[in-house]
Design a protein around this motif. Structure first.
Motif, mmCIF file in Angstrom:
data_model
loop_
_atom_site.group_PDB
_atom_site.id
_atom_site.type_symbol
_atom_site.label_atom_id
_atom_site.label_comp_id
_atom_site.label_asym_id
_atom_site.label_seq_id
_atom_site.Cartn_x
_atom_site.Cartn_y
_atom_site.Cartn_z
ATOM 1 N N GLY A 150 63.717 87.616 34.714
ATOM 2 C CA GLY A 150 63.916 86.656 35.813
ATOM 3 C C GLY A 150 64.797 85.477 35.428
ATOM 4 N N MET A 151 65.056 85.303 34.132
ATOM 5 C CA MET A 151 65.904 84.177 33.708
ATOM 6 C C MET A 151 67.395 84.478 33.904
ATOM 7 N N GLN A 152 67.729 85.757 34.043
ATOM 8 C CA GLN A 152 69.151 86.099 34.158
ATOM 9 C C GLN A 152 69.692 85.740 35.546
ATOM 10 N N ILE A 153 70.910 85.265 35.595
ATOM 11 C CA ILE A 153 71.516 85.012 36.912
ATOM 12 C C ILE A 153 71.765 86.344 37.605
ATOM 13 N N SER A 154 71.940 86.284 38.926
ATOM 14 C CA SER A 154 72.196 87.510 39.680
ATOM 15 C C SER A 154 73.657 87.934 39.475
ATOM 16 N N ILE A 187 75.015 75.861 29.029
ATOM 17 C CA ILE A 187 73.728 75.383 28.521
ATOM 18 C C ILE A 187 72.683 76.396 28.970
ATOM 19 N N GLY A 188 72.261 77.260 28.068
ATOM 20 C CA GLY A 188 71.283 78.312 28.402
ATOM 21 C C GLY A 188 71.952 79.670 28.475
ATOM 22 N N VAL A 189 71.850 80.441 27.392
ATOM 23 C CA VAL A 189 72.588 81.709 27.246
ATOM 24 C C VAL A 189 71.713 82.916 27.580
ATOM 25 N N PHE A 190 70.460 82.905 27.104
ATOM 26 C CA PHE A 190 69.553 84.057 27.214
ATOM 27 C C PHE A 190 70.249 85.308 26.665
ATOM 28 N N THR A 191 70.321 86.410 27.401
ATOM 29 C CA THR A 191 70.948 87.625 26.853
ATOM 30 C C THR A 191 72.456 87.684 27.133
ATOM 31 N N TYR A 210 74.452 87.132 30.045
ATOM 32 C CA TYR A 210 75.133 87.642 31.250
ATOM 33 C C TYR A 210 76.131 86.618 31.805
ATOM 34 N N SER A 211 75.682 85.368 31.989
ATOM 35 C CA SER A 211 76.576 84.365 32.595
ATOM 36 C C SER A 211 77.760 84.069 31.671
ATOM 37 N N SER A 212 77.510 83.990 30.369
ATOM 38 C CA SER A 212 78.631 83.704 29.464
ATOM 39 C C SER A 212 79.622 84.854 29.428
ATOM 40 N N CYS A 233 75.319 77.111 24.409
ATOM 41 C CA CYS A 233 74.171 76.465 23.746
ATOM 42 C C CYS A 233 72.876 77.204 24.053
ATOM 43 N N ASP A 234 72.121 77.492 23.017
ATOM 44 C CA ASP A 234 70.773 78.037 23.194
ATOM 45 C C ASP A 234 69.978 77.744 21.920
ATOM 46 N N VAL A 235 68.660 77.954 22.007
ATOM 47 C CA VAL A 235 67.811 77.722 20.830
ATOM 48 C C VAL A 235 67.176 79.015 20.330
ATOM 49 N N GLU A 261 66.654 85.392 19.070
ATOM 50 C CA GLU A 261 66.328 86.755 19.523
ATOM 51 C C GLU A 261 67.090 87.102 20.818
ATOM 52 N N PHE A 262 67.042 86.180 21.791
ATOM 53 C CA PHE A 262 67.780 86.413 23.045
ATOM 54 C C PHE A 262 69.283 86.539 22.769
ATOM 55 N N THR A 263 69.792 85.592 21.970
ATOM 56 C CA THR A 263 71.243 85.519 21.809
ATOM 57 C C THR A 263 71.787 86.628 20.901
ATOM 58 N N PRO A 273 69.108 72.593 19.917
ATOM 59 C CA PRO A 273 68.828 71.997 21.225
ATOM 60 C C PRO A 273 70.142 71.529 21.865
ATOM 61 N N ALA A 274 70.335 71.879 23.127
ATOM 62 C CA ALA A 274 71.624 71.623 23.777
ATOM 63 C C ALA A 274 71.984 70.140 23.788
ATOM 64 N N THR A 275 70.979 69.279 23.900
ATOM 65 C CA THR A 275 71.273 67.839 23.913
ATOM 66 C C THR A 275 71.977 67.443 22.606
ATOM 67 N N ILE A 293 74.989 74.763 33.758
ATOM 68 C CA ILE A 293 73.695 74.280 33.249
ATOM 69 C C ILE A 293 72.593 75.209 33.729
ATOM 70 N N ASP A 294 71.904 75.839 32.762
ATOM 71 C CA ASP A 294 70.871 76.827 33.115
ATOM 72 C C ASP A 294 69.844 76.954 31.985
ATOM 73 N N ALA A 295 69.330 75.791 31.508
ATOM 74 C CA ALA A 295 68.303 75.857 30.448
ATOM 75 C C ALA A 295 67.041 75.151 30.939
ATOM 76 N N ASP A 296 66.316 74.500 30.027
ATOM 77 C CA ASP A 296 65.038 73.848 30.379
ATOM 78 C C ASP A 296 65.244 72.769 31.445
ATOM 79 N N LYS A 297 64.493 72.913 32.544
ATOM 80 C CA LYS A 297 64.755 72.097 33.744
ATOM 81 C C LYS A 297 64.480 70.616 33.532
ATOM 82 N N GLY A 302 69.657 64.896 31.646
ATOM 83 C CA GLY A 302 70.390 64.570 30.415
ATOM 84 C C GLY A 302 71.604 65.472 30.244
ATOM 85 N N TYR A 303 71.438 66.757 30.555
ATOM 86 C CA TYR A 303 72.578 67.688 30.450
ATOM 87 C C TYR A 303 73.674 67.287 31.452
ATOM 88 N N TYR A 304 73.229 66.918 32.662
ATOM 89 C CA TYR A 304 74.181 66.543 33.709
ATOM 90 C C TYR A 304 75.030 65.357 33.256
HETATM 91 N N1 SAM Z 1 72.358 81.768 31.832
HETATM 92 C C1 SAM Z 1 71.488 82.819 31.338
HETATM 93 C C2 SAM Z 1 71.819 84.154 31.987
HETATM 94 O O1 SAM Z 1 72.661 84.218 32.877
HETATM 95 O O2 SAM Z 1 71.234 85.166 31.622
HETATM 96 C C3 SAM Z 1 70.044 82.477 31.542
HETATM 97 C C4 SAM Z 1 69.555 81.285 30.750
HETATM 98 S S1 SAM Z 1 67.782 81.166 30.684
HETATM 99 C C5 SAM Z 1 67.375 80.725 32.318
HETATM 100 C C6 SAM Z 1 67.479 79.662 29.824
HETATM 101 C C7 SAM Z 1 67.836 79.653 28.336
HETATM 102 O O3 SAM Z 1 67.768 78.308 27.892
HETATM 103 C C8 SAM Z 1 66.930 80.462 27.435
HETATM 104 O O4 SAM Z 1 67.667 81.438 26.744
HETATM 105 C C9 SAM Z 1 66.333 79.437 26.462
HETATM 106 O O5 SAM Z 1 66.215 79.905 25.138
HETATM 107 C C10 SAM Z 1 67.353 78.314 26.540
HETATM 108 N N2 SAM Z 1 66.828 76.977 26.216
HETATM 109 C C11 SAM Z 1 65.609 76.470 26.475
HETATM 110 N N3 SAM Z 1 65.505 75.219 26.004
HETATM 111 C C12 SAM Z 1 66.703 74.913 25.446
HETATM 112 C C13 SAM Z 1 67.230 73.770 24.795
HETATM 113 N N4 SAM Z 1 66.506 72.661 24.630
HETATM 114 N N5 SAM Z 1 68.505 73.826 24.346
HETATM 115 C C14 SAM Z 1 69.256 74.941 24.507
HETATM 116 N N6 SAM Z 1 68.816 76.042 25.122
HETATM 117 C C15 SAM Z 1 67.557 76.043 25.578
#
Ligand code: SAM
Ligand code: CA
Length: 221
Positions: free
Chosen positions: A41-45, A67-71, A73-75, A91-93, A96-98, A120-122, A142-146, A151-153
């Protein structure tokens, strides 16, 4: 016909994909692999990936932030739309996902365009600012921790060039923001950001009801 955005039924959504989704074989394979991931569910459509790729081409982007790579897709969608000398700082933390992301960036031949920063993206954004990169980016997603979105903005706005574009994901948060009884921290962070952006004179704005809601904010020259 309607003068408001239509309700997206499954049937209409399938039609939309059927007549418009042009997904590369590697993106399709990555989506298939991610579909088996417990956090799919974290992946964009896919149509959002295609939309962002179009935006990147429209503005002639060469330097991007994610900001937020997961597997990945968006990048991968964005990197594939960049010219050969284009670059994304991603940016990601989560290693395993990356690791999955890196495998598919390689497979698609775009790995050299993506500079993955595992921290951490910050911290990464602050480092870019210290390195004098303010004003040096064309596009930021921007697609990481809400709860860190504000701060990301602020940091991404500084890093964008005038006329640069920011895309902020999940701004409708499955429709839950309208229920004021829902006071969870993610919900409140997104509500607060949406209100703030509405009156932020530094950007042109549109909230696009694609995926889970995508705000586009163009940095005013
Ligand atoms: N854009 C991705 C895609 O299209 O598949 C989905 C990103 S997913 C919603 C959010 C990602 O943010 C996760 O991979 C998570 O590890 C990462 N994340 C969470 N906290 C973070 C932080 N403080 N800094 C950087 N990345 C973070
Ligand atoms: Ca998202």
């Amino acid at each position: 016909m309607s003068n408001r955005t239509i309700q997206m039924t499954d049937e209409v959504y399938d039609y939309l994909l059927d007549v418009s989704l042009r997904e590369s074989p590697v993106l399709a394979e990555l989506r298939e692999v991610t579909a088996k991931h417990p956090m799919v569910g974290m992946q964009i459509s896919p149509e959002q990936g295609q939309f962002m790729a179009l935006l990147v081409r429209l503005i002639g982007a060469r330097r991007c932030l994610e900001i937020g790579v997961f597997t990945g897709y968006s990048s991968l969608a964005v990197a594939s739309a960049l010219p050969h000398d284009g670059k994304i700082i991603a940016c990601d933390v989560n290693e395993e996902f990356t690791a999955i992301a890196k495998k598919f960036w390689d497979k698609a031949g775009v790995a050299k365009k993506i500079d993955l920063r595992l921290a951490p993206a910050t911290d990464t954004l602050d480092q870019l600012l210290r390195d004098g990169r303010a004003g040096g980016f064309d596009f930021a997603f921007i697609d990481a921790d809400k709860t860190s979105y504000e701060g990301y903005y602020e940091r991404c706005l500084e890093l964008l060039r005038p006329g640069g574009l920011m895309a902020i994901d999940n701004v409708l948060w499955s429709g839950s923001l309208v229920d004021e009884r829902n006071q969870d921290p993610d919900c409140n962070a997104l509500r607060s950001l949406n209100r703030r952006l509405y009156s932020d004179e530094r950007v042109d704005l549109s909230m696009v009801p694609i995926g889970d809601g995508l705000t586009l904010a163009r940095k005013r020259p």
